[in-house]
Design an enzyme around this catalytic site. Structure first.
Site, PDB file in Angstrom:
ATOM      1  N   HIS A 133      32.876  39.469  42.394  1.00 20.64           N
ATOM      2  CA  HIS A 133      34.931  39.898  42.152  1.00 20.64           C
ATOM      3  C   HIS A 133      34.583  39.715  41.010  1.00 20.64           C
ATOM      4  O   HIS A 133      36.050  39.535  40.362  1.00 20.64           O
ATOM      5  CB  HIS A 133      35.238  38.380  43.189  1.00 20.64           C
ATOM      6  CG  HIS A 133      34.396  36.908  42.915  1.00 20.64           C
ATOM      7  ND1 HIS A 133      34.939  36.269  43.146  1.00 20.64           N
ATOM      8  CD2 HIS A 133      33.303  37.047  42.416  1.00 20.64           C
ATOM      9  CE1 HIS A 133      33.745  34.822  42.858  1.00 20.64           C
ATOM     10  NE2 HIS A 133      33.720  34.993  42.459  1.00 20.64           N
ATOM     11  N   HIS A 134      33.655  39.854  40.127  1.00 15.92           N
ATOM     12  CA  HIS A 134      34.106  39.231  38.993  1.00 15.92           C
ATOM     13  C   HIS A 134      33.670  40.767  37.845  1.00 15.92           C
ATOM     14  O   HIS A 134      34.336  40.578  36.444  1.00 15.92           O
ATOM     15  CB  HIS A 134      33.231  38.465  37.226  1.00 15.92           C
ATOM     16  CG  HIS A 134      33.074  37.176  38.479  1.00 15.92           C
ATOM     17  ND1 HIS A 134      34.233  36.513  38.241  1.00 15.92           N
ATOM     18  CD2 HIS A 134      31.941  35.954  39.189  1.00 15.92           C
ATOM     19  CE1 HIS A 134      33.410  35.177  39.219  1.00 15.92           C
ATOM     20  NE2 HIS A 134      32.763  35.274  39.864  1.00 15.92           N
ATOM     21  N   GLY A 135      33.857  42.051  38.653  1.00 20.94           N
ATOM     22  CA  GLY A 135      33.625  43.212  38.244  1.00 20.94           C
ATOM     23  C   GLY A 135      35.298  43.429  37.149  1.00 20.94           C
ATOM     24  O   GLY A 135      35.700  42.923  38.430  1.00 20.94           O
TER      25      GLY A 135
END
Ligand SMILES: [Zn+2]
Length: 391
Positions: A133-135
């Site tokens: 989810h941090h991309g």
């Protein structure tokens, strides 16, 4: 015929590996899958092999120059300077051999899960290899190269015209997914996470609610360090139920990072397996209440990969397939024996945690109180909208 749920998995997903001693280790997938096999909860029919996402699919969210940089990184032809521009080659997200191929397979796994559910072949589907989810559009961050969930959401919008509710219970804020759809009223993101005051990535404040047309469609519940099960679940369950009632999604995508556990070495929350049993249960209920059952689950963080992640992630599958009665039994000795020698800590023998796992937290009442105030702020806009709706 529709199967109840599909477990998207292949050993090839373990190729997403930064280095031997990096905290993000997808051996977790093998540990979880093997646990489910030992208790007879998966069979050859329920396991579906992930496909590889195409460049075009990855480009639904990511810049093509970034995709080229990831490819070059994995093939040893990316200069340090250019890598830096894309968040690659950092301590968190180092370059590794064939990183594009490995990351594209994780994205493909989430797309495989999406197609199974949206085409009615499976009621629910789980790709534990996803949840990165941090991309960001043009930048790797926090162990994440391609944001499989953001890509899957954009894909669901385009191919199936679906309104998607994204629910993120990782201890870290789901920043990459939130900001991809920050101005989009057809995607609602809900993230329950440890406050960003002292924890990466630092965003996820209660006042981040979306922008423009998308205002009101980002919900953040940043909870205090040392939060325990009861307060975590109260915040999560109320936020989920009220957000779903407000947004009325066609499908939910849950990100199931398992790093809010007391044992997790990277975060400061104090939840136990008790909460990991309840998190998918509430998602399951909401999926049937609002989405005709359409529920896709992905993995995420989780850095006590021996004691916490296999149990927490197995619980999602048992919930999806209505096999939670298996949690009454102890963990199979055969599984413990098989993996014990590789683990730096003794493996658990039960699904639940011991009562006295951690010392009494004297600030408990204060933390609970603080969290309920945060929840009220997080849901303020939604409650107002609901009140003003013509009945
Ligand atoms: Zn996390």
């Amino acid at each position: 015929m529709m199967q109840e749920a599909a477990f998207v998995y292949s050993e090839k997903q373990l190729a997403y590996k930064f280095s031997e001693d990096h905290p993000f280790n997808h051996l977790r997938l093998a540990l979880t899958y093997d646990l489910l096999r030992h208790i007879g909860a998966v069979n050859d029919k329920s396991v579906i092999k992930p496909r590889v996402a195409s460049d075009e699919e990855i480009a639904l969210v990511h810049d093509s120059s970034y995709i080229e940089a990831v490819k070059a990184g994995g093939h040893g032809t990316l200069s340090r300077g250019i890598a830096n521009n894309y968040g690659l080659g950092t301590e968190d997200t180092p370059v590794f051999k064939n990183m594009h191929e490995a990351a594209a397979l994780l994205v493909g796994g989430t797309l495989t899960a999406v197609d199974l559910v949206m085409e009615g072949k499976a009621g629910h589907a789980l790709n534990l290899g996803g949840g990165l989810h941090h991309g960001f559009r043009g930048k790797a961050s926090g162990f994440c190269i391609y944001n499989d969930s953001a890509i899957a959401i954009e894909y669901m919008k385009r191919h199936y015209g679906a309104r998607v509710l994204y629910v993120d219970t990782d201890a870290h804020h789901g920043d990459g997914v939130q900001f991809t759809f920050y101005d989009d009223p057809d995607v609602c993101t809900l993230s329950v996470h440890e406050t960003g005051r002292y924890l990466f990535p630092g965003t996820g404040d209660v006042y981040e609610k979306g922008s423009g047309e998308g205002f009101g469609f980002a919900v953040n519940v940043p909870i205090d360090a040392f939060t325990e099960d009861a307060s975590f679940l109260e915040n999560y369950e109320k936020a989920l139920e009220e957000t779903a009632a407000f947004f009325k999604p066609d499908v939910i995508l849950t990100q199931n990072g398992a790093d809010a556990h007391y044992y997790d070495p990277l975060t400061h929350l104090s939840i136990t397996m008790e909460a990991y049993r309840e998190i998918p249960r509430a998602a399951h209920r909401v999926a049937h209440k609002y989405c005709g059952g359409k529920w896709i689950g992905v993995g995420g963080g989780g850095y006590d990969m021996w004691r916490v992640v296999p149990r927490a992630w197995a619980m999602i599958w048992l919930e999806m397939t209505n096999q939670t009665e298996l949690l009454q039994k102890p963990l199979p000795k055969s599984w413990v024996n098989m993996w014990e020698s590789g683990s730096p800590v003794p493996l658990p023998h039960t699904w639940s945690d011991p009562e006295n796992m951690y010392p009494y937290i004297p600030r408990r009442a204060e933390i609970t109180e603080k969290n309920s105030k945060v929840l009220d702020k997080a849901l303020y806009h939604i409650r107002n909208e609901q009140k003003n709706k013509p009945s």
